[in-house]
Design a protein around this motif. Structure first.
Motif, mmCIF file in Angstrom:
data_model
loop_
_atom_site.group_PDB
_atom_site.id
_atom_site.type_symbol
_atom_site.label_atom_id
_atom_site.label_comp_id
_atom_site.label_asym_id
_atom_site.label_seq_id
_atom_site.Cartn_x
_atom_site.Cartn_y
_atom_site.Cartn_z
ATOM 1 N N ALA A 1 14.797 -5.313 -15.500
ATOM 2 C CA ALA A 1 15.007 -6.638 -14.894
ATOM 3 C C ALA A 1 14.190 -6.786 -13.615
ATOM 4 N N GLY A 2 14.197 -5.746 -12.785
ATOM 5 C CA GLY A 2 13.424 -5.792 -11.544
ATOM 6 C C GLY A 2 11.932 -5.875 -11.798
ATOM 7 N N ALA A 3 11.450 -5.094 -12.799
ATOM 8 C CA ALA A 3 10.017 -5.092 -13.112
ATOM 9 C C ALA A 3 9.562 -6.442 -13.661
ATOM 10 N N LEU A 4 10.355 -7.034 -14.547
ATOM 11 C CA LEU A 4 9.999 -8.338 -15.115
ATOM 12 C C LEU A 4 9.993 -9.422 -14.034
ATOM 13 N N ALA A 5 10.967 -9.340 -13.134
ATOM 14 C CA ALA A 5 11.005 -10.303 -12.028
ATOM 15 C C ALA A 5 9.751 -10.170 -11.168
ATOM 16 N N GLY A 6 9.310 -8.933 -10.942
ATOM 17 C CA GLY A 6 8.097 -8.714 -10.170
ATOM 18 C C GLY A 6 6.866 -9.305 -10.838
ATOM 19 N N LEU A 7 6.798 -9.199 -12.157
ATOM 20 C CA LEU A 7 5.660 -9.768 -12.881
ATOM 21 C C LEU A 7 5.613 -11.288 -12.746
ATOM 22 N N LEU A 8 6.783 -11.904 -12.640
ATOM 23 C CA LEU A 8 6.833 -13.361 -12.507
ATOM 24 C C LEU A 8 6.287 -13.833 -11.155
ATOM 25 N N ARG A 9 6.187 -12.930 -10.192
ATOM 26 C CA ARG A 9 5.632 -13.293 -8.878
ATOM 27 C C ARG A 9 4.103 -13.255 -8.865
ATOM 28 N N LEU A 10 3.523 -12.603 -9.866
ATOM 29 C CA LEU A 10 2.074 -12.427 -9.873
ATOM 30 C C LEU A 10 1.278 -13.746 -9.922
ATOM 31 N N PRO A 11 1.688 -14.753 -10.704
ATOM 32 C CA PRO A 11 0.904 -15.998 -10.708
ATOM 33 C C PRO A 11 0.736 -16.609 -9.315
ATOM 34 N N LEU A 12 1.799 -16.607 -8.509
ATOM 35 C CA LEU A 12 1.691 -17.156 -7.156
ATOM 36 C C LEU A 12 0.802 -16.260 -6.295
ATOM 37 N N TRP A 13 0.920 -14.954 -6.474
ATOM 38 C CA TRP A 13 0.062 -14.012 -5.742
ATOM 39 C C TRP A 13 -1.415 -14.310 -6.051
#
Length: 418
Positions: free
Chosen positions: A210-222
């Motif tokens: 869950a934590g890893a998937l949430a982190g991936l969702l931040r990548l587009p904004l990054w």
């Protein structure tokens, strides 16, 4: 419902109402309603006001310039507009967020065995946690961010007994939202994953996923911003390697966890750990001494270092001699790291205390890989569970000592900013 449970809920409601009364009292009893911009309000309100005045578009909702993400900007813009759109209307969103924080914090406390009047003590602890009272009255990102963090912790603690399948999914959603407010939530995610692994071993995998998937969702904004924060502010907050950040934040830990150095020292087997942590703190400061001089202007075009907050201010009030400042900072760093280790040594069986220890430790270590500004207030987004920990772990004499010290800091900050 059992009578004792009913009484606990009454105490929880009273605790939330107490926080609400204090915050509303401060709102109308101080000068804040008549004050111009406070702290970073002049910067943070720009994208919020743009959304209110210019409407929602890619330019105003995503490509704005701020250190916070859309998960902070959007709710303030939406609710602030409902409340009238003024600066004081936006400040009301912070008040409501803080009241919400207390509600969730009290719920977590009840899951951890806090009963009856203990909820009022935790309410006092919440209001006295450094910067909470001031930031609850102004437009800053910390309080609304902490509300999301508290909800994530509540999901994990509740899942230890109930909703074990759905909880990691909800946890991941909350973490994804928090990551779009500020990146600091990664320390909490790591802490919860570690605590889950220590308890459940390989069966803790849903929390890691869950934590890893949430982190991936931040990548587009990054990728869109090409960094942790929007382009304008990337010289103030970015990636890099710098031990001075660890030195300063070690000292800044003192108001939060320094009291646990005293608690742990009372038990003889812990003394070698406390002494070792103190030595690390002293060596760290002498190896990498942060410059406490604060430039009068902010240079957005070049990498800028700035160490500022309660600790920096206190040291500069005592002496202007840089050598004495280094000694004082080393002493505080010794106490700060000793307190952090003391928290671990005295709280190994309490889930909330363990989450707090690992969150603070990981958050502190993460700042070795950053550049730019470092403020004491960064710690509050990792220390938000401490009111529960203080009440559950500290003897009443030390709890009173901690509360008194926090009261002095809170009064000082309130007089200065409110």
């Amino acid at each position: 419902m059992h009578n004792s449970t009913k009484h606990d809920w009454l105490w929880m409601i009273c605790a939330v109402l107490f926080v609400a009364v204090v915050l509303i009292g401060v709102r109308f009893g101080s000068t804040i309603l008549h004050s111009d911009f406070v702290f970073d309000e002049r910067y943070i309100t720009v994208p919020i006001n743009d959304l209110i005045e210019k409407g929602w578009s890619v330019q105003t909702a995503i490509d704005f310039e701020e250190t916070k993400g859309p998960a902070m900007i959007w709710p303030y813009a939406f609710l602030g507009e409902l409340f009238g759109g003024s600066l004081n209307a936006l400040r009301l969103v912070s008040v409501l967020s803080s009241i919400g924080c207390m509600a969730v914090l009290s719920f977590i406390a009840s899951l951890c065995g806090v009963r009856r009047s203990g909820h009022l003590a935790i309410a006092v602890g919440w209001l006295l946690l450094p910067y909470v009272l001031v930031f609850s009255e102004i437009v800053m990102g910390e309080i609304s961010f902490i509300l999301i963090e508290l909800l994530a912790v509540a999901v994990y603690v509740q899942a230890r007994n109930h909703y074990k399948i759905l909880s990691p999914i909800l946890f991941g959603v909350l973490v994804a939202i928090a990551l779009h407010s500020r990146i600091h939530v990664v320390a909490l995610v790591g802490a919860i994953c570690i605590v889950a692994f220590l308890r459940d071993g390989i069966r803790s995998w849903p929390w890691w996923v869950a934590g890893a998937l949430a982190g991936l969702l931040r990548l587009p904004l990054w990728f869109r911003w090409e960094g942790l924060v929007s382009p304008k502010y990337q010289n103030l907050h970015g990636l890099g390697f710098r031990l001075e950040s660890l030195s300063y934040l070690a000292a800044a830990l003192v108001p939060f966890v320094g009291i646990f150095a005293i608690l742990a020292w009372q038990r003889k087997p812990n003394r070698k750990w406390i002494f070792g942590a103190a030595v690390v703190g002293i060596c760290l400061v002498f190896l990498a001494t942060p410059d406490l001089v604060v430039p009068s202007t902010i240079d957005y075009d070049n990498p800028t270092d700035r160490f500022q907050g309660i600790v920096g201010t206190a040291i500069k009030m005592v002496t202007t001699n840089p050598h004495l400042q280094k000694v004082l900072l080393a002493m505080l760093a010794a106490v700060g790291l000793a307190g952090l280790v003391g928290l671990h040594r005295t709280s190994q069986k309490e889930v909330v205390a363990r989450i707090t220890f690992f969150t603070l430790t990981l958050g502190w270590l993460l700042y070795a890989f950053t550049q730019g500004f470092v403020f004491d207030r960064f710690l509050m987004v990792w220390a938000f569970l401490l009111p529960v920990v203080w009440w559950k772990q500290l003897p009443r004499s030390l709890f009173l000592l901690q509360s008194t010290a926090m009261l002095v800091i809170t009064v000082r900050l309130a007089i200065l900013w409110l």
